[in-house]
Design a protein around this motif. Structure first.
Motif, PDB file in Angstrom:
ATOM      1  N   THR A   1      58.339  54.830  26.948  1.00  0.00           N
ATOM      2  CA  THR A   1      57.778  53.939  26.225  1.00  0.00           C
ATOM      3  C   THR A   1      58.444  53.419  25.404  1.00  0.00           C
ATOM      4  O   THR A   1      58.385  52.644  25.071  1.00  0.00           O
ATOM      5  CB  THR A   1      56.223  54.691  25.306  1.00  0.00           C
TER       6      THR A   1
ATOM      7  N   ASP B   1      61.664  49.510  34.574  1.00  0.00           N
ATOM      8  CA  ASP B   1      60.697  50.490  34.621  1.00  0.00           C
ATOM      9  C   ASP B   1      60.653  51.074  35.761  1.00  0.00           C
ATOM     10  O   ASP B   1      60.018  51.037  36.762  1.00  0.00           O
ATOM     11  CB  ASP B   1      59.257  49.900  33.479  1.00  0.00           C
TER      12      ASP B   1
ATOM     13  N   LYS C   1      56.680  62.207  33.964  1.00  0.00           N
ATOM     14  CA  LYS C   1      56.538  61.832  35.543  1.00  0.00           C
ATOM     15  C   LYS C   1      57.039  62.364  36.267  1.00  0.00           C
ATOM     16  O   LYS C   1      56.500  63.828  37.092  1.00  0.00           O
ATOM     17  CB  LYS C   1      56.504  60.762  35.795  1.00  0.00           C
TER      18      LYS C   1
HETATM   19  N1  PMP Z   1      55.727  52.689  32.276  1.00  0.00           N
HETATM   20  C1  PMP Z   1      54.840  52.875  32.816  1.00  0.00           C
HETATM   21  C2  PMP Z   1      55.064  52.373  33.669  1.00  0.00           C
HETATM   22  C3  PMP Z   1      53.984  54.165  33.168  1.00  0.00           C
HETATM   23  O1  PMP Z   1      53.206  54.119  33.941  1.00  0.00           O
HETATM   24  C4  PMP Z   1      54.069  54.903  31.526  1.00  0.00           C
HETATM   25  C5  PMP Z   1      53.013  56.370  32.164  1.00  0.00           C
HETATM   26  N2  PMP Z   1      53.514  56.844  31.189  1.00  0.00           N
HETATM   27  C6  PMP Z   1      54.416  55.115  30.237  1.00  0.00           C
HETATM   28  C7  PMP Z   1      56.463  53.289  31.276  1.00  0.00           C
HETATM   29  C8  PMP Z   1      55.444  55.711  29.782  1.00  0.00           C
HETATM   30  O2  PMP Z   1      56.245  56.834  30.136  1.00  0.00           O
HETATM   31  P1  PMP Z   1      56.435  57.877  28.518  1.00  0.00           P
HETATM   32  O3  PMP Z   1      54.767  58.395  28.670  1.00  0.00           O
HETATM   33  O4  PMP Z   1      57.306  58.740  28.827  1.00  0.00           O
HETATM   34  O5  PMP Z   1      56.558  57.021  27.690  1.00  0.00           O
END
Ligand code: PMP
Ligand code: GLN
Length: 397
Positions: A97, A198, A232
């Motif tokens: 994010t 992403d 993830k």
């Molecule tokens: N991009 C996508 C497409 C997601 O589904 C997510 C959700 N977790 C994120 C970014 C954000 O990831 P993070 O929890 O590492 O901030």
């Protein structure tokens, strides 16, 4: 009183938080927000605990601890043949994010256009708009989410600065094909644009598909950054450790945004993720196999109940059409009914489309998160089966 920021004030609380809160209040099974219900590998978590005692707990370099930046560079070479200088082409962030926000803020000027696909991950549009950029949305529709090449080309112009997209794609489960990536690459070359890729679900890709970073296509290395997330890759979504890799010229400006957003990320978690990224291929293969098994089990169950289930090549998510159950409610109302009467929380797909209100073309699709233990999925399916039976009896009666 003067008004606070207009753009942020116009948004409500994210649908993920809203549904998770409702799920807790109603004691429902939460298949809404995307997170696994089992924590990631014990050895990775132990490494984090150990690093708290054995490594420095003071500010690490704003680019991230060298061990993790080196591990990301090795990972990208190993999986994709991408050659990166870990000192100038890899940066650690507080989750994907933050990486997304830093990248958008760093690359656009007010008035620039940004091409995005709908359905959209929730943070993309608010940040693009906060940066003063103009979103150009290209719509993908269920059940196949195909890109219409003409619509995509029509979204590009000399004003376009970048494209921001997600493969494997949340919420659709779509995996972009090489042909689709080639089309994007040709438009980036033609209009001299960047890409923010992403790729947080890079290791959650199923059925022998191979994840293809756009960056690996000819001429793309200097135009792309790719964003990934330990949340993830190691089923540790609360850790919020992300990493960006790619073009040094892009990274050097993204680092300026990062230094003013979070500056750094807890060092013990970074050391543990560095350890995790060095795991053998069997770990990564096992991860995607175990999620593919859950997808198969859950998609089969939903199909047996009567949902129209869309194909899913990756991610944590399945999309289903509930009209075959004889239900004709808008998705928001359906989700509330499902929490109250079936005890299962899900997300309306319309929430991923900008300004798609009640009655839009996706207003009868919901997203199920299937990265849960088998017994939880079984329990959810039996609740959904009972609910579908009640709906059918009501429709008949
Ligand atoms: N991009 C996508 C497409 C997601 O589904 C997510 C959700 N977790 C994120 C970014 C954000 O990831 P993070 O929890 O590492 O901030
Ligand atoms: N990525 C998760 C999802 O799509 C949610 C992350 C969040 O709540 N910010 O459900």
């Amino acid at each position: 009183m003067k008004k606070a920021n207009d753009i942020l004030s116009s948004y409500g609380t994210t649908i993920f938080e809203v549904m998770s809160r409702l799920a807790v209040e109603q004691g429902a099974i939460n298949l809404g927000q995307g997170f696994p219900d089992e924590d990631g590998p014990e050895d990775v978590r132990r490494r984090a605990a150990e690093a708290l005692m054995t490594e420095s707990n003071q500010y690490p370099s704003m680019w991230g601890v060298p061990a993790l930046r080196q591990a990301v560079a090795r990972h990208d070479r190993h999986f994709y043949g991408i050659g990166l200088d870990w000192q100038t082409q890899v940066m650690v962030t507080s989750g994907a994010t933050e990486a997304l926000t830093a990248s958008i803020l760093a690359l656009v000027n007010p008035g620039d256009e940004v091409v995005l696909f709908e359905p959209l991950y929730d943070s993309y549009l608010p940040i693009v708009r906060l940066a003063g950029a103009v979103p150009r949305l290209v719509r993908l529709d269920p059940p196949h989410w195909r890109i219409d090449p003409e619509s995509l080309a029509a979204a590009f112009s000399d004003r376009t600065k970048l494209i921001l997209f997600n493969t494997p794609m949340n919420p659709t489960g779509k995996v972009f094909t090489r042909e689709e990536l080639e089309l994007i690459a040709s438009l980036l070359r033609r209009y001299d644009c960047y890409a923010i890729c992403d790729e947080v679900y890079e290791h959650l890709i199923f059925d022998d598909r191979k994840h293809i970073p756009l960056m690996t296509l000819p001429g793309m290395a200097e135009r792309c950054v790719r964003i990934a997330s330990a949340g993830k890759t190691f089923s540790l979504t609360g850790w919020k450790v992300g990493y960006i890799s790619g073009a040094a010229d892009m990274l050097s400006v993204i680092a300026k945004a990062h230094q003013f957003l979070t500056f750094t990320t807890p060092p013990n978690l970074q050391h543990a993720v560095a350890y995790g990224l060095a795991k053998p291929d069997s770990y990564f293969d096992g991860l995607s196999r175990s999620f593919a098994e859950r997808r198969d089990f859950f998609a089969g169950g939903l199909g047996d109940i009567g949902f129209g289930v869309s194909p899913c090549g990756g991610t944590y998510f399945l999309i289903a059409d509930y009209r075959p159950l004889g239900i004709d409610l808008p998705a928001g109302e359906f989700c509330r009914l499902l929490i109250e009467q079936a005890g299962v929380a899900v997300i309306p797909v319309s929430a991923f489309y900008a300004g798609e209100g009640q009655g839009g073309p996706t207003d009868h699709y919901v997203r199920f998160c299937f990265c849960k233990r088998r017994e939880v999925l079984e329990d959810a399916l039996s609740r959904l089966r009972r609910f579908a039976g009640q709906c059918r009896r009501r429709a008949v009666g």
